[in-house]
Design an enzyme around this catalytic site. Structure first.
Site, short mmCIF file in Angstrom:
data_model
loop_
_atom_site.label_atom_id
_atom_site.label_comp_id
_atom_site.label_asym_id
_atom_site.label_seq_id
_atom_site.Cartn_x
_atom_site.Cartn_y
_atom_site.Cartn_z
N ASP A 40 0.84 -1.21 0.00
CA ASP A 40 0.00 0.00 0.00
C ASP A 40 0.87 1.26 0.00
O ASP A 40 1.64 1.48 0.92
CB ASP A 40 -0.89 -0.05 1.26
N HIS A 75 -3.99 4.85 6.50
CA HIS A 75 -2.87 4.27 5.75
C HIS A 75 -1.53 4.61 6.40
O HIS A 75 -1.35 5.69 6.96
CB HIS A 75 -2.87 4.80 4.31
#
Ligand code: ZN
Ligand code: ZN
Length: 550
Positions: free
Chosen positions: A193, A367
Site C-alpha cells: 500500500d 494508511h
C-alpha cells in the site's frame, strides 16, 4: 522445477481506486479485490470508474475465486459489475462480505457468488491457492493482508493498512506473523500500500481522535452536534457515539449507507451502543439540541448526500443553523476538495459552526506513512517489491523508500495498470500487458468510452451549433435553410444578427460547391460554420452539419 507464477494488475497502480489484482498459479486465477473509483471533474456525467475486465472475461473459466482484503468501495465496489459476466465465490472477513453483499444484492446477483467468511490468521486452500489471511489495522474493521504460499514462494499483499498500536478494537496489524513468514519460508514478492508513501513519520492512532471528539462535545454544551464521516469507518462511529453518549446525548444516523453499516456492525457485535441511546432521525426534532448527536454521510461533499442537502437547506429530515456545530471527521479524497469546500461554505452561510481537520485533529488516515512503510519492509524483507495502491507519484516514493533500505534497483519494480509480472526460479520479469483502461459507468451500463467523454467535455465547455440545410439532389441547389440552432454557444434570442450571418456564411459556401454529394456538402457546411464561429467569437463549439436531400 516449479512453474512460474504470474501477477496481473488490473487497477489501483496509477490511481487511488479500482484496486484489482490477479494471481495466476497452475493456470488458475485468483482475484485480489475488485474495487471501483469515483470520477473526477473531467469525467462529466460519469457515476463510477471500474477496472477493464476484458482479461477476466476472456479467461472466465479459469477464475477460481476472489479474496477481499477489506470492505471499502475501492476494493469491493466493482463486484456487482464483474459478477454479471462471471461466477465465482468470495472470501473475506464476515464484515467485509457483509459490506460487499449490499451492492451485489441491490444488483440482483446474490446467486452468482457465495460468501465464505474467514477469521483472523486463517490459512485455507482455495483451488490451488494456499491463502493466509493476516489481520491488519485500517480505517474499516477486520481488514486483512494476504499471503499466498505459491510454488514460487510467498506473495505478500499488504492490503490497506497502518501500524496503529492502540486501535479502537485492540486488533493490531499482526507484524509477528509477517515476521515469522519472513524468517521461515521467506517472502518472495511483496505488494505494498503506497497511499501515504510521500508523508514522513507515523500515522497517528485512531484512538487519539476519541479525545478530540470528547473535547468538541465539552466545548459545545448547548449546541446540537452533527458529525460526518465515512459510513464504513465503524471505529470512528464508535468513538463519536461514545463521546456523544458520554456527554448525555442520544445518537441518530442520517444517510442510507450510514444506517445500513451501523445496523450491520451492531448485528455483528462490532459496534457497541445501548439501544436506549439510539433514536430515529425523525425524532431528533423532539429533543433539545444539547441532547442530540446526528451522525451523517456526505463527508466527501457528494451532491445528493445528507450533508450536502443540509448545507443547501434542502434536507427534509433535518434543518441546520445557528444552533448547530458540524464536525467533519474526514479528509477530502483528492479531487473532492471543491465539493467539500462548497459544503463547508454552505454550512457557514446557514450560521453553523464547522470543525474540520484543518481546525482540530478530528481525522487521521487509515494508511501507513513513511516510517511505518519502512518498518514493514524491514520486517518482511521481501526478495522483490512492487508498490501498489496509489497514484504514480505515491508508487515512485514507495519504491524509493525500499531502495533507501538497501533493496537493489532490479528488485524493486515500478508497475502500472495492465502490467503482467512473472515470478520464476531465476527471478522476476515483465511478461506481458493486458487491457487496463478506465471503464466509465453512467447509469447502469459501463460503455461510456473515451469518445463519449470527449464529446461531453466539448458540449460542457463550448456548447453545440447545429446547421440544417436541404438541397436538391439533382442540381445541388439550396432548397431550404440553412437553419442554425445552438445551445451553449450564444444565447439565440439575443444573437439574431450573428445567427443570420452564420446562416449566410453556410449558404454561400454550400452554394459555391459544384457537387450534389451529401458528404461533401456536410464537410463544406461544417468547415464554413466552424470558421465563422471561430473568427467571430473565438470559440470552438461542437459543429453538427445536417444535409437533407429532396
Ligand atoms: Zn481501504
Ligand atoms: Zn483502498
Amino acid at each position: 522445477m516449479p512453474k512460474p507464477v504470474r501477477v496481473i494488475f488490473l487497477g489501483g497502480l496509477g490511481e487511488i481506486g479500482r484496486n484489482c489484482a490477479v494471481i495466476e498459479v497452475d493456470n488458475r486465477l485468483l482475484i485480489i479485490d475488485c474495487g471501483l473509483m469515483f470520477p473526477d471533474m473531467d469525467m462529466p456525467g460519469v457515476d463510477l470508474v471500474l477496472p477493464d475486465f476484458t482479461f477476466l472475461r476472456e479467461n472466465a473459466d479459469r477464475v477460481e475465486a476472489c479474496v477481499l482484503t477489506h470492505g471499502h468501495e475501492d476494493h469491493v465496489g466493482a463486484l456487482s459489475f464483474l459478477l454479471r459476466d462471471l461466477k465465482f465465490p468470495l472470501y473475506g472477513s464476515a464484515l467485509t462480505l457483509g459490506m460487499a453483499r449490499n451492492r451485489i444484492d441491490e444488483a440482483g446477483l446474490i446467486n452468482r457468488t457465495s460468501f465464505n467468511p474467514v477469521v483472523d490468521g486463517e490459512r485455507r486452500m482455495i483451488g490451488p491457492f494456499d491463502v493466509e489471511f493476516i489481520p491488519v489495522t485500517h480505517s474499516v474493521p477486520h481488514a486483512f493482508a494476504i499471503a499466498i504460499h505459491t510454488p514460487q514462494g510467498v506473495i505478500f499483499h499488504t492490503g490497506d493498512w497502518k501500524l496503529d498500536l492502540t486501535p479502537v478494537d485492540g486488533r493490531t496489524t499482526d507484524i509477528a506473523r509477517i515476521g515469522a513468514i519472513a524468517s521461515g519460508d521467506g517472502i518472495r514478492l511483496m505488494l505494498g500500500d503506497s497511499t501515504n508513501a510521500e508523508e514522513a513519520g507515523h500515522t497517528i492512532s485512531e484512538s487519539a481522535i476519541g479525545e478530540t471528539l470528547r473535547d468538541q462535545f465539552r466545548d459545545h454544551p448547548e449546541k446540537r452536534v452533527v458529525v460526518t464521516c465515512f459510513a464504513s469507518h465503524i471505529h470512528r462511529i464508535q468513538q463519536v457515539m461514545d463521546a456523544a453518549i458520554g456527554h448525555g446525548r442520544t445518537v441518530a444516523t442520517l444517510g442510507r449507507s450510514m444506517g445500513k453499516n451501523v445496523a450491520l456492525a451492531r448485528s455483528m457485535g462490532l459496534l457497541n451502543v445501548p439501544d436506549a441511546s439510539v433514536i430515529d432521525i425523525d425524532d431528533v426534532g423532539d429533543l433539545a439540541p444539547e441532547k442530540v448527536c446526528v451522525i451523517s454521510t456526505g463527508s466527501q461533499g457528494e451532491p445528493m448526500s445528507a450533508l450536502a442537502l443540509m448545507a443547501a437547506g434542502e434536507n427534509k429530515r433535518i434543518k441546520v443553523g445557528e444552533g448547530d456545530v458540524v464536525i467533519m471527521s474526514s479528509h477530502a479524497i483528492p479531487g473532492n476538495e471543491g465539493p467539500v469546500g462548497k459544503v463547508i461554505d454552505g454550512l457557514h452561510r446557514l450560521g453553523c459552526e464547522v470543525v474540520h481537520s484543518g481546525i482540530a485533529q478530528v481525522h487521521v488516515s487509515g494508511h501507513a506513512k513513511g516510517e511505518e512503510l519502512k518498518t514493514l519492509l524491514t520486517l518482511a524483507r521481501p526478495e522483490f517489491f512492487i508498490p501498489v495502491h496509489g497514484e504514480f507519484r505515491h508508487l515512485t516514493h514507495h519504491a524509493r523508500l525500499a531502495k533507501t533500505l538497501g533493496m537493489s534497483d532490479n528488485h524493486v519494480l515500478l508497475c502500472e495498470d495492465g502490467d503482467v509480472i512473472e515470478l520464476h526460479d531465476k527471478g522476476i520479469d515483465f511478461a506481458d500487458t493486458v487491457p487496463a483502461g478506465y471503464l466509465y459507468v453512467d447509469g447502469i451500463v459501463g460503455d461510456v468510452g473515451q469518445f463519449v467523454l470527449r464529446d461531453r467535455k466539448v458540449l460542457a465547455e463550448e456548447g453545440v451549433v447545429i446547421v440544417v440545410v436541404t438541397i436538391d439532389s439533382k442540381t445541388g441547389d439550396v432548397v431550404s435553410g440553412p437553419e442554425v440552432i445552438t445551445r451553449g454557444w450564444v444565447y439565440a434570442p439575443e444573437a439574431e444578427d450573428l445567427l443570420d450571418e452564420a446562416r449566410e456564411a453556410v449558404r454561400v459556401a454550400v452554394s459555391g460547391v459544384a457537387s450534389t454529394d451529401a458528404d461533401t456538402l456536410r464537410k463544406t457546411a461544417r468547415s464554413a460554420l466552424g470558421k465563422f464561429v471561430n473568427e467571430r467569437t473565438r470559440r470552438r463549439p461542437m459543429i453538427v452539419p445536417i444535409v437533407m436531400e429532396v
